[in-house]
Every structure is written in C-alpha cells, then in structure tokens.
Enzyme design. Sequence first.
Site, PDB file in Angstrom:
ATOM      1  N   ASP A 158      35.777 -18.459 -26.272  1.00 39.96           N
ATOM      2  CA  ASP A 158      36.690 -19.142 -25.479  1.00 39.96           C
ATOM      3  C   ASP A 158      37.816 -19.490 -26.606  1.00 39.96           C
ATOM      4  O   ASP A 158      37.285 -19.933 -27.742  1.00 39.96           O
ATOM      5  CB  ASP A 158      36.284 -20.394 -24.879  1.00 39.96           C
ATOM      6  CG  ASP A 158      37.271 -21.044 -24.164  1.00 39.96           C
ATOM      7  OD1 ASP A 158      37.750 -20.665 -22.973  1.00 39.96           O
ATOM      8  OD2 ASP A 158      37.794 -22.098 -24.492  1.00 39.96           O
ATOM      9  N   GLU A 183      41.082 -17.711 -20.398  1.00 40.28           N
ATOM     10  CA  GLU A 183      41.156 -17.214 -21.972  1.00 40.28           C
ATOM     11  C   GLU A 183      39.578 -17.175 -22.221  1.00 40.28           C
ATOM     12  O   GLU A 183      39.216 -17.205 -23.431  1.00 40.28           O
ATOM     13  CB  GLU A 183      41.695 -18.276 -22.989  1.00 40.28           C
ATOM     14  CG  GLU A 183      40.952 -19.923 -22.579  1.00 40.28           C
ATOM     15  CD  GLU A 183      41.597 -20.740 -21.549  1.00 40.28           C
ATOM     16  OE1 GLU A 183      41.448 -21.936 -21.737  1.00 40.28           O
ATOM     17  OE2 GLU A 183      42.025 -20.082 -20.468  1.00 40.28           O
TER      18      GLU A 183
END
Length: 349
Positions: free
Chosen positions: A227, A270
Amino acid sequence: MLTSIKKHLKSNGNLKHARVIALFSLVGMAITGAMGILSLWGNSSTLTIILFIASAIYLSAFFLSKKFSLKVSGTIIIYSLYLLMFYLVFSGGVAQTGPLWVFIVAPVSVYVLGLRQGLINLAVFLSVVSIIMFLPQHVIEHASYTPEFKLRLILSFLTMTFLSALYEYSRMQSYKNVVALSSKYQQLAMSDPLTKLANRRNASAVLQQEKSRVNRNNEPLSVLLCDLDHFKAVNDKYGHNAGDMVLMELSQIFTDHVRQQDCVARWGGEEFLFILPQTSAEQANIIAEKIRASVQQHSIIFHKHQIKITISIGIAQLSEDQSIDELINHADKNLYQAKTLGRNRVHPG
C-alpha cells in the site's frame, strides 16, 4: 489466459474444418457412387470401375476424418480428386463432359490445403490438365477437344482459382481479426487500464492456479500486499494526474523487481498484490525489502515538482489447508501492522 483463448478459437476452427472435410467426403462418395451406377448402362466399364473406386476412397476418407488424422483424410480427398479429374479430362467422361468437373478442384484445394499450398497444387494441377488436353493424338490417344473449348476451360479454371483464393484469403483474415479482437478484449478484461498490470480478477485467477500447483508439487507460495503511504496527500496536493503518474511509475518499479513467473496486480486503489510462486516467506521478505528501498529512493517529477513516496508491505505464505481468502487476509493484517509501526516498512520483517 490469452493463449487459452487462441487455443479455444483454433480448436473451434479445426472442428469446423473437420466437419467440412467429413461432409465433402460424404458428398463425394454419394456423387461418384451415383455416377458409377448410372455409368453401368453406358459403354465404359473402366469409367464405372474408377467411379466406384473413387466412391470407396471418399468413404474411407470420411471414417479417417472421424477416427484418425484429419491431415491424412484431407490428403486422400485432394489427391484422389486430382487423379479422378485427370482421368475424366483424359477420357472425356460421358459425352466429353468430363472436364466440366475440374471446377470443383479450386475451392476444395485452397480450403483443405490452405491458401499457399493450395495455389501451388492448383498450378501443378492445371499444368497437368493442359498437358493432357494439348497432348498430340499420335503420342497417345485421348479425348479430343476444340481449341476454343480448351482455352475457355483454362480461363474459367483460372477465374475460379482466383475467386477461391480471394475467398480463402478473406476467411483467413477474418479468423486473424477474431483472434486479435478476442485477445484485445481479454486483455482489457484482465488488466488494469492505468498501470497495465493484472487487475484483481486476473490476480484471483492466478492465485487459484498457483494454489493448485502448490497442492500438486508441495512448493511454497507467498504474497506481498503493498500500500502506498499517504497517497491521498499526493492527490490533494498535486492533483489526480500526479497521483496517476505515481501509480504508473511505481508499477514499472514493481515489475522490474519481480521474476517472469511472478505476478504483480493492482489489487484496488493504491494497493498492489505480488504473487510469488516457489517463494517462502523468508525469500519474499528479501524481495519486499528490495522493492521498498527502490521506491523510497525513487523520485517522481510532475510539473517540476519532486514527489517522494514510500510503501508499506505485508507478507504472507500459503500454509496447508489455507484458502486464498485466508492468505490475503493474513497479508492484509501484516500490512496493517506495517502501517501501525510507522509505515515505510515490511512486516513481518
């Protein structure tokens, strides 16, 4: 996945090809058999025998196309057809109408043999037919045709050959277009449009395949769930175009740091998922640290602004009797721990 689509289309094409050859075999058997029966009341016993032999050959080609090699069946059909046509041109058939049957040779040749090989065979076929028709009678006695008939037969045959070749070329191009279009749509369905990485659906399919391999070969399988740290701040400060550039550049870094057998996917937003076959958790940790360090050292330039980004990574190795969902949840918990401990780190590390 794209290869499987091509194989599926090719398999369907081969099945259709086999059906056409089988149908032609049956039609050829029926026509030559019927002509053989009709010729029983004629004056040529040789023609009768040859027609019955041709009928038997087509019948054998039909069974070969069903049970054995399609290539062998096609070869039998083509060359037995050539021999039959040579005889009909040489003997004249019934009332000098034998040469009229040569027009079926062109479409059958290019379909069964393919465009290139079919045209080569047709050139040889027409040469032999021409030699037979123009062969002087004093060399060997054969059916006699007028010069006008010979010329028109050759020109008509060339016209039929051109039309057959044009049709076969169009058919081949249509098939290639279907394959290309199917590949394109399959790629769109299985990849992320921004990063060009595998999407979540594709990654899930890869995970299922790799889990099956683990069950068969007892090999390790690890995943990295990654992430981007404070990615929302990048979008808020520089805009979503900058955020898209960050995702694209980091995707390239991720791809550069994995092996050919590995899979990198945009898992969502993301988040990125790395699927590492034949990799233990310890080995995955080394890979994850290299990726994390490369991202930390990398700078993204957007409109003269230098953007620095870091990532947090959670590692999980598939254990015995563990499901894919449990594996991902384990990696997600480790990712959460990496963020809790201060981000820009790998956990367990």
